[in-house]
Write an enzyme that holds these catalytic residues in place. Sequence first.
Site, PDB file in Angstrom:
ATOM      1  N   LYS A 137      53.879  37.429 125.876  1.00  0.00           N
ATOM      2  CA  LYS A 137      52.513  38.396 125.748  1.00  0.00           C
ATOM      3  C   LYS A 137      51.485  37.557 125.744  1.00  0.00           C
ATOM      4  O   LYS A 137      51.251  36.542 124.951  1.00  0.00           O
ATOM      5  CB  LYS A 137      52.889  39.313 124.653  1.00  0.00           C
ATOM      6  CG  LYS A 137      51.432  40.258 124.320  1.00  0.00           C
ATOM      7  CD  LYS A 137      51.451  41.482 125.420  1.00  0.00           C
ATOM      8  CE  LYS A 137      50.402  42.367 125.513  1.00  0.00           C
ATOM      9  NZ  LYS A 137      49.398  41.782 126.777  1.00  0.00           N
TER      10      LYS A 137
ATOM     11  N   LYS B 293      50.341  32.773 128.481  1.00  0.00           N
ATOM     12  CA  LYS B 293      49.017  32.799 128.764  1.00  0.00           C
ATOM     13  C   LYS B 293      48.998  32.539 130.174  1.00  0.00           C
ATOM     14  O   LYS B 293      49.871  31.548 130.715  1.00  0.00           O
ATOM     15  CB  LYS B 293      48.108  31.767 128.027  1.00  0.00           C
ATOM     16  CG  LYS B 293      46.499  31.917 128.101  1.00  0.00           C
ATOM     17  CD  LYS B 293      46.044  32.941 126.761  1.00  0.00           C
ATOM     18  CE  LYS B 293      44.881  33.172 126.783  1.00  0.00           C
ATOM     19  NZ  LYS B 293      44.710  34.067 125.513  1.00  0.00           N
TER      20      LYS B 293
ATOM     21  N   ASP C  74      41.348  38.222 129.307  1.00  0.00           N
ATOM     22  CA  ASP C  74      40.807  37.093 128.288  1.00  0.00           C
ATOM     23  C   ASP C  74      39.545  36.553 129.082  1.00  0.00           C
ATOM     24  O   ASP C  74      39.017  37.515 130.104  1.00  0.00           O
ATOM     25  CB  ASP C  74      42.071  35.860 128.571  1.00  0.00           C
ATOM     26  CG  ASP C  74      41.591  34.766 127.544  1.00  0.00           C
ATOM     27  OD1 ASP C  74      41.812  35.037 126.176  1.00  0.00           O
ATOM     28  OD2 ASP C  74      40.927  33.718 127.460  1.00  0.00           O
TER      29      ASP C  74
HETATM   30  N1  GLU Z   1      43.514  37.231 125.364  1.00  0.00           N
HETATM   31  C1  GLU Z   1      43.679  37.904 123.894  1.00  0.00           C
HETATM   32  C2  GLU Z   1      43.952  36.834 122.999  1.00  0.00           C
HETATM   33  O1  GLU Z   1      43.728  35.757 123.076  1.00  0.00           O
HETATM   34  C3  GLU Z   1      44.483  39.262 124.212  1.00  0.00           C
HETATM   35  C4  GLU Z   1      45.928  39.007 125.003  1.00  0.00           C
HETATM   36  C5  GLU Z   1      46.532  40.401 124.856  1.00  0.00           C
HETATM   37  O2  GLU Z   1      46.021  41.363 124.692  1.00  0.00           O
HETATM   38  O3  GLU Z   1      47.742  40.157 125.318  1.00  0.00           O
HETATM   39  O4  GLU Z   1      44.726  37.275 122.179  1.00  0.00           O
END
Ligand code: GLU
Length: 449
Positions: free
Chosen positions: A92, A128, A168
């Site tokens: 995730k 990511k 993101d």
């Molecule tokens: N990009 C966001 C973070 O850095 C959210 C990631 C998500 O919701 O999976 O946590």
Amino acid sequence: MQTKEYLQALMQNIIKKDPAEKLFHQAASEVLTSLEPILEADPKYIKYAVLDRMVEPERVIYFRVPWNDDKGLTHVNRGFRIQFNSAIGPFKGGIRFHESVTLSSLKFLAFEQTFKNSLTGLPLGGAKGGSDFDPRGKSEGEVMRFCQAFMDELYRHIGERTDVPAGDLGVGAREIGFMFGHYKKITNKFVGVFTGKGPSFGGSLIRPEATGYGVVFFAEEMLKCKSEGIRGKTCIISGTGNVGIHTAEKILQMGGKVVGFNDYDGAVYDKEGLDQEKLAFLKDLVFVKRGSLKEYVKKFKSAEFHPGKKSWFIPCYAAFPTACENELTLEDAKTLVNNGVKIVCEGANMPCTPEAVDLFQSKGVLYAPGKAANAGGVAVSGLEMTQNTIRLSWTREEVETQLKKIMRNIHSACVEEACLYNKPGDYLLGANIAGFKKVADAMIAQGVI
Ligand code: GLU
């Protein structure tokens, strides 16, 4: 081997294997250093080589993304998905579209995400992804075609039980909509494979606000420990993206005063502070018009514009870096400390350089790392996954109540671990140890895989 030597050897090995991955080294070094006490206290983590395994992603996907612009010219970008750790749940983490995206930057973010997701208390692994594609200046059609081309490869590696991406930097509701739509078309499945979706097709209410709101809830918990609160306090923010704006909104709702913020063009110093009218203008400027903060000072005469500057020169009680990694340097930290800052709470991932963090900690400034303070975004993503699974949508109030509870729990976990290892008030140590423990114990229980 002594723990310190073990950690040093591990770090040297990381650097030797990938000497160019500076951001990943920075993130790994920060975590490894703070884990020393738990490795000393419990030999099983070294015995099972947990950290040696944890610093290697489970899988890295690297692909070509060719797409055509509005004139029919062909461009090629790089696409990545770093599936870092699935010990406690499906992979995730967000997808970033920005020209600065490299394998190293995404490895650092996916590594951090593993600890952050663990801290939420939800069953979420760490990942990511992204591309060096920059949506700024591109037409809607170009962004859509790029998202579709990106999905043409990524779709085969993700799934609601395998890997669930989200937004993101450079990826908001629009891009998620395009990627989700294309995934659905290719696979013929309507499933919760993305979070941050539009509310009409499975998105959770409060998801856009969640990271910013969570940051302020976390700061409030920190201040509570000092019998203080955000009410009446002067605050500054860097970055006017999704996180920055919603941090400002929640500060305002909780009675704080936002006097400074910045974007790529420069900083706004508004001594009178934001109010509802100014915030509404700012939201429209940033989210709808995608315009510059220069417009803000044209409209509101109480504000000054400082071209090319970040907000850090503005005197404040609380500072919220919400833009990007390493945006707050030692020099900035000195300025903030000299101006009397009392709390620095990270809305972005690793925005303070290690030297800046050291200074804050040595001067007794309350400092919260992003992996704890900005976990509200991914936490509500976790809640979105639950809503998709049970095929129900919760109200704003329900989601916000749960978000607040999660942020409180993360805060308590950090405080407890820091106290346990005789470093009360060290949120960095507390967050790293609390995040590590859950993932490490799950890895040991699942055997050598
Ligand atoms: N990009 C966001 C973070 O850095 C959210 C990631 C998500 O919701 O999976 O946590």
